[in-house]
Enzyme design. Structure first.
Site, short mmCIF file in Angstrom:
data_model
loop_
_atom_site.label_atom_id
_atom_site.label_comp_id
_atom_site.label_asym_id
_atom_site.label_seq_id
_atom_site.Cartn_x
_atom_site.Cartn_y
_atom_site.Cartn_z
N GLU A 101 0.84 -1.22 0.00
CA GLU A 101 0.00 0.00 0.00
C GLU A 101 0.86 1.25 0.00
O GLU A 101 2.01 1.22 0.44
CB GLU A 101 -0.86 0.01 1.27
CG GLU A 101 -2.31 -0.36 1.04
CD GLU A 101 -3.13 0.76 0.43
OE1 GLU A 101 -2.56 1.68 -0.19
OE2 GLU A 101 -4.36 0.72 0.57
N ASP A 102 0.27 2.34 -0.45
CA ASP A 102 0.97 3.61 -0.40
C ASP A 102 0.95 4.20 1.01
O ASP A 102 1.96 4.65 1.52
CB ASP A 102 0.37 4.62 -1.41
CG ASP A 102 -1.15 4.76 -1.31
OD1 ASP A 102 -1.79 4.06 -0.49
OD2 ASP A 102 -1.71 5.57 -2.07
N ASP A 105 -4.05 5.37 6.54
CA ASP A 105 -4.53 6.59 7.18
C ASP A 105 -5.49 6.18 8.29
O ASP A 105 -5.05 5.78 9.36
CB ASP A 105 -5.19 7.43 6.08
CG ASP A 105 -5.58 8.82 6.52
OD1 ASP A 105 -4.90 9.38 7.37
OD2 ASP A 105 -6.56 9.37 6.00
N PHE A 155 -1.51 15.94 4.84
CA PHE A 155 -1.89 15.35 3.55
C PHE A 155 -0.69 15.38 2.63
O PHE A 155 -0.14 16.43 2.31
CB PHE A 155 -3.08 16.09 2.93
CG PHE A 155 -3.69 15.30 1.82
CD1 PHE A 155 -4.59 14.28 2.08
CD2 PHE A 155 -3.31 15.53 0.50
CE1 PHE A 155 -5.12 13.52 1.06
CE2 PHE A 155 -3.84 14.77 -0.53
CZ PHE A 155 -4.75 13.76 -0.26
N ARG A 168 1.12 12.15 -8.43
CA ARG A 168 1.56 10.79 -8.14
C ARG A 168 3.01 10.57 -8.59
O ARG A 168 3.74 9.78 -8.01
CB ARG A 168 0.70 9.76 -8.89
CG ARG A 168 -0.73 9.65 -8.40
CD ARG A 168 -1.40 8.43 -9.04
NE ARG A 168 -2.84 8.46 -8.90
CZ ARG A 168 -3.51 8.03 -7.83
NH1 ARG A 168 -2.88 7.55 -6.80
NH2 ARG A 168 -4.83 8.09 -7.79
P1 IMP Z 1 -7.70 4.94 4.79
O1 IMP Z 1 -8.81 4.05 4.38
O2 IMP Z 1 -8.20 6.12 5.58
O3 IMP Z 1 -6.57 4.24 5.51
O4 IMP Z 1 -7.14 5.63 3.47
C1 IMP Z 1 -6.38 4.96 2.60
C2 IMP Z 1 -6.31 5.66 1.26
O5 IMP Z 1 -6.62 7.06 1.35
C3 IMP Z 1 -4.90 5.58 0.73
O6 IMP Z 1 -4.68 4.38 0.02
C4 IMP Z 1 -4.83 6.81 -0.14
O7 IMP Z 1 -5.35 6.54 -1.43
C5 IMP Z 1 -5.74 7.81 0.56
N1 IMP Z 1 -4.95 8.73 1.42
C6 IMP Z 1 -4.91 8.75 2.77
N2 IMP Z 1 -4.09 9.70 3.22
C7 IMP Z 1 -3.58 10.30 2.13
C8 IMP Z 1 -2.64 11.38 1.92
O8 IMP Z 1 -2.08 11.98 2.85
N3 IMP Z 1 -2.37 11.70 0.63
C9 IMP Z 1 -2.93 11.08 -0.44
N4 IMP Z 1 -3.80 10.07 -0.30
C10 IMP Z 1 -4.13 9.68 0.97
MG MG Z 2 -5.90 7.94 -3.35
#
Ligand code: IMP
Ligand code: MG
Length: 179
Positions: A101-102, A105, A155, A168
């Protein structure tokens, strides 16, 4: 264009640091999976840059597969439910699987995704993320097996991460600063 937008991008983690850390994680993974074969699952699109770079330095045999999911809702906060936009090409039953994963969050996306993949009966299922924002976690049951960097609640963009599908392709991790 960027110069019309109300934000700037400041470097959080420079390119060289990201590259060096990815090599360290690859070495750790290669050690942990010695004698095994590994299936890397990239969560599109954000995980693509990280997975490609990571896989180059893993020394055990690897196979790659790709999955795209989206959380419902817009904006910069994920809402919890995921929808499969693109499924894996192949079965993962009996395989050693590492999800790449990238960023994690809130953890909502990953939590749903890991449940879904776990139900497909892989031999093992682990998680590797380039970035982790632990302060933002709302889902408790996520174990991060490999993490590139823990970052504050900002962010970020670059190295696969987007803001409205942009940035990206930056080779470093940057923080969006809004005016
Ligand atoms: P989660 O479900 O809240 O853990 O969010 C996961 C997804 O939200 C990641 O795979 C990203 O695509 C997006 N995301 C969360 N934080 C960021 C950020 O700081 N920058 C860009 N994308 C984010
Ligand atoms: Mg995204």
């Amino acid at each position: 264009m960027d110069d019309e937008d109300d934000y700037v991008i400041e470097t959080l983690i420079p390119e060289e640091e990201v590259a060096a850390r990815i090599k360290e994680i690859a070495a750790e993974i290669s050690k942990d999976y010695a004698g095994k074969q590994l299936k890397l699952i990239c969560v599109l699109k954000g995980g693509a840059y990280f997975m490609c770079e990571l896989s180059k330095y893993i020394t055990v045999p690897v196979q790659l597969d790709f999955m795209a999911v989206s959380s419902y809702g817009a904006g910069t906060v994920s809402t919890g439910n995921v929808r499969i936009k693109k499924d894996l090409d192949d079965s993962i039953m009996g395989e050693d699987v590492l999800v790449v994963e990238d960023i994690i969050d809130t953890g909502n996306t990953l939590s749903s995704l890991l449940k879904l993949l776990g139900a497909r009966e892989p031999a093992s299922l682990k998680l590797c993320t380039l970035l982790d924002k632990p302060d933002r976690r709302t889902v408790e049951d996520i174990k991060v097996d490999y993490c590139g960097f823990k970052i504050p609640d900002k962010f970020v963009v670059g190295y696969g991460l987007d803001y409205d599908e942009r940035h990206r392709n930056l080779p470093y991790i940057g923080v969006l600063k809004f005016d």
